[in-house]
Design a protein around this motif. Structure first.
Motif, PDB file in Angstrom:
ATOM      1  N   SER A  66       8.174   4.841   5.473  1.00  0.00           N
ATOM      2  CA  SER A  66       7.319   4.883   6.661  1.00  0.00           C
ATOM      3  C   SER A  66       6.144   5.818   6.399  1.00  0.00           C
ATOM      4  CB  SER A  66       8.133   5.328   7.877  1.00  0.00           C
ATOM      5  OG  SER A  66       8.235   6.731   7.924  1.00  0.00           O
ATOM      6  N   THR A  68       5.503   8.743   7.385  1.00  0.00           N
ATOM      7  CA  THR A  68       5.906  10.124   7.095  1.00  0.00           C
ATOM      8  C   THR A  68       6.220  10.302   5.611  1.00  0.00           C
ATOM      9  OG1 THR A  68       6.763  10.269   9.337  1.00  0.00           O
ATOM     10  CG2 THR A  68       7.505  11.957   7.795  1.00  0.00           C
ATOM     11  N   THR A 144      -2.193  10.394  17.166  1.00  0.00           N
ATOM     12  CA  THR A 144      -1.555   9.354  17.975  1.00  0.00           C
ATOM     13  C   THR A 144      -0.845   9.923  19.205  1.00  0.00           C
ATOM     14  OG1 THR A 144      -1.123   8.391  15.807  1.00  0.00           O
ATOM     15  CG2 THR A 144      -0.178   7.249  17.688  1.00  0.00           C
ATOM     16  N   ASP A 169      -4.023  12.679   7.098  1.00  0.00           N
ATOM     17  CA  ASP A 169      -3.131  11.729   7.759  1.00  0.00           C
ATOM     18  C   ASP A 169      -4.009  10.717   8.486  1.00  0.00           C
ATOM     19  OD1 ASP A 169      -1.626  10.308   9.600  1.00  0.00           O
ATOM     20  OD2 ASP A 169      -0.448  12.021  10.272  1.00  0.00           O
ATOM     21  N   GLN A 194       2.724  -0.290   9.810  1.00  0.00           N
ATOM     22  CA  GLN A 194       3.008  -0.758  11.174  1.00  0.00           C
ATOM     23  C   GLN A 194       1.966  -0.358  12.205  1.00  0.00           C
ATOM     24  OE1 GLN A 194       4.142   2.015   9.942  1.00  0.00           O
ATOM     25  NE2 GLN A 194       5.066   3.386  11.419  1.00  0.00           N
ATOM     26  N   LYS A 195       0.837   0.203  11.755  1.00  0.00           N
ATOM     27  CA  LYS A 195      -0.165   0.657  12.715  1.00  0.00           C
ATOM     28  C   LYS A 195      -1.317  -0.345  12.782  1.00  0.00           C
ATOM     29  CE  LYS A 195       2.250   4.330  13.696  1.00  0.00           C
ATOM     30  NZ  LYS A 195       2.114   5.759  13.685  1.00  0.00           N
TER      31      LYS A 195
HETATM   32  C1  LIG Z   1       2.916   6.845  13.217  1.00  0.00           C
HETATM   33  C2  LIG Z   1       2.288   8.058  12.651  1.00  0.00           C
HETATM   34  C3  LIG Z   1       2.892   8.842  11.657  1.00  0.00           C
HETATM   35  C4  LIG Z   1       4.281   8.643  11.191  1.00  0.00           C
HETATM   36  O1  LIG Z   1       4.570   7.450  10.762  1.00  0.00           O
HETATM   37  P1  LIG Z   1       6.091   6.924  10.625  1.00  0.00           P
HETATM   38  O2  LIG Z   1       5.812   5.594  10.086  1.00  0.00           O
HETATM   39  O3  LIG Z   1       6.702   6.930  11.979  1.00  0.00           O
HETATM   40  O4  LIG Z   1       6.795   7.821   9.692  1.00  0.00           O
HETATM   41  C5  LIG Z   1       2.204   9.912  11.140  1.00  0.00           C
HETATM   42  N1  LIG Z   1       0.992  10.247  11.597  1.00  0.00           N
HETATM   43  C6  LIG Z   1       0.377   9.550  12.553  1.00  0.00           C
HETATM   44  C7  LIG Z   1      -0.971   9.983  13.005  1.00  0.00           C
HETATM   45  C8  LIG Z   1       1.007   8.439  13.120  1.00  0.00           C
HETATM   46  O5  LIG Z   1       0.402   7.753  14.090  1.00  0.00           O
END
Ligand SMILES: *Cc1c(COP(=O)(O)O)cnc(C)c1O
Length: 370
Positions: A66, A68, A144, A169, A194-195
């Motif tokens: 993921s 992270t 987020t 990030d 997934q974003k």
């Molecule tokens: C979703 C997200 C993460 C973490 O991602 P995971 O896929 O849940 O591990 C880290 N940073 C930001 C800004 C996010 O939106």
């Protein structure tokens, strides 16, 4: 008891985001040899196309984990235990990035902001001036948890002035809002499937600048699975060092083709339009945004203050039960105080109009008086 849903699911959380049918179909295809020619073609296509979205000439590595995991890769491939690191944090994900570095032994100086506020480049300059021992800066592009987008280009300019490493990030920004890795001088950029990418969770993408690769050579943090050198070398042969999440690669291959067809500028314009539509609609309902300075409001997720006397859970449950619209709640200290509307990846005006209409009706039923 599950009720018959009469409307199609409208998944309005900031990831996982909706996956279009052609991409879902690709995800469902049979397995092939992950060391074979066909998969090598997919790996090559994906890594080439990702460069166009990172706006970099560097390799973009695809990791099976993921977002992270991607952040962990950023830390362990560039830093050493005892390194002084400035962690700019404007919310839950800024804190997480700092925590990862801290767990691996970095010496963290926090530059924290009130949740809902953006970071200021001048503060970064001040922090770097005050402590010349700092070697790296961590920053979240799009927070987020608060719906705030940092002025990353300006922050990066300051970090370049001081010639420090900048780890970013970009999990909920890349592929949806502008980010220019090479032009802005970012040393490590990480995002997650997934974003903004319209594929299921399971992959993180990470790239290192030239300076980032130099840091890799001397970095002493322990790493094995996330060793980016191994990923780079395997990728050069159309492979991954370990068995990849192949199904998500299949989906990503189709997604990147779709995104290339829409075009980077059109994708950015769509997110900008939809971000503004969401914020205007929320305000028209008499609600307040968590991000008070709208110049920094995120075009991928909107955080809304829940009105006094109304429970976030009541709003979210009613939206789901009556309209099949899924909103996100608040994270950490914002839990119970805000709800969030995701509008990244697969999202059109209609999705937001429908959400706002349902939200207005829901709040009225819950007794909200503006
Ligand atoms: C979703 C997200 C993460 C973490 O991602 P995971 O896929 O849940 O591990 C880290 N940073 C930001 C800004 C996010 O939106």
């Amino acid at each position: 008891m599950t009720q018959q849903k009469t409307r199609a699911l409208n998944l309005r959380i900031p990831g996982p985001t909706p996956v279009p049918p052609d991409i879902l179909a690709a995800v469902g295809r049979p397995m092939i040899n992950h060391r074979g020619k066909e998969f090598a073609g997919i790996v090559e296509r994906i890594s080439e196309r990702l460069k166009d979205f990172f706006l970099t000439s560097q390799d973009v590595m695809v990791l099976s984990c993921s977002g992270t995991g991607g952040l962990e890769a950023a830390v362990v491939n560039t830093l050493s235990p005892g390194d002084k690191v400035l962690a700019v944090s404007i919310g839950a994900f800024g804190e997480r990035f700092a925590t990862i570095a801290e767990k691996y032994g970095a010496d963290i100086t926090m530059l924290p902001y009130e949740w809902g506020q953006p970071a200021r480049a001048d503060d970064v300059r001040h922090a770097l001036k005050v402590d010349p021992q700092i070697t790296a800066v961590l920053v979240t592009h799009n927070e987020t948890s608060t719906g705030v987008t940092n002025a990353l280009a300006q922050i990066a300019e300051v970090v370049r002035e001081f010639d420090k490493l900048l780890l970013v990030d970009a999990v909920s920004s890349l592929g949806a809002i502008p980010l220019e890795m090479d032009a802005w001088g970012l040393d490590c950029v990480v995002t997650g499937s997934q974003k903004g990418w319209m594929v299921p969770p399971g992959l993180a993408f990470a790239a290192l600048s030239e300076r980032g690769w130099q840091a890799y050579e001397t970095s002493k943090m322990p790493r094995f699975y996330f060793d980016l050198g191994k990923h780079r070398d395997a990728q050069a042969k159309g492979q991954t060092p370990f068995t990849p999440a192949m199904s998500i690669f299949f989906g990503l291959d189709v997604a990147l083709e779709r995104m290339a067809e829409e075009g980077l500028e059109s994708i950015f314009a769509r997110h900008k339009r939809i971000g503004a539509l969401t914020r205007d609609g929320v305000k028209r309902l008499g609600l307040e945004l968590l991000c008070t300075d709208e110049r920094f409001a995120s075009d991928t997720v909107t955080a809304v203050k829940c009105p006094e006397g109304i429970e976030v859970s009541a709003v979210r449950n009613a939206m789901e039960d009556n309209y099949n619209i899924i909103l996100a709640g608040g994270q950490g200290k914002l839990s119970g105080k805000i709800f969030r509307i995701g509008h990244l990846g697969l999202c059109e005006e209609d999705d937001i109009t429908q959400t706002l209409e349902a939200l207005g009706e829901t709040l009225a039923k819950l007794g909200f008086k503006r």
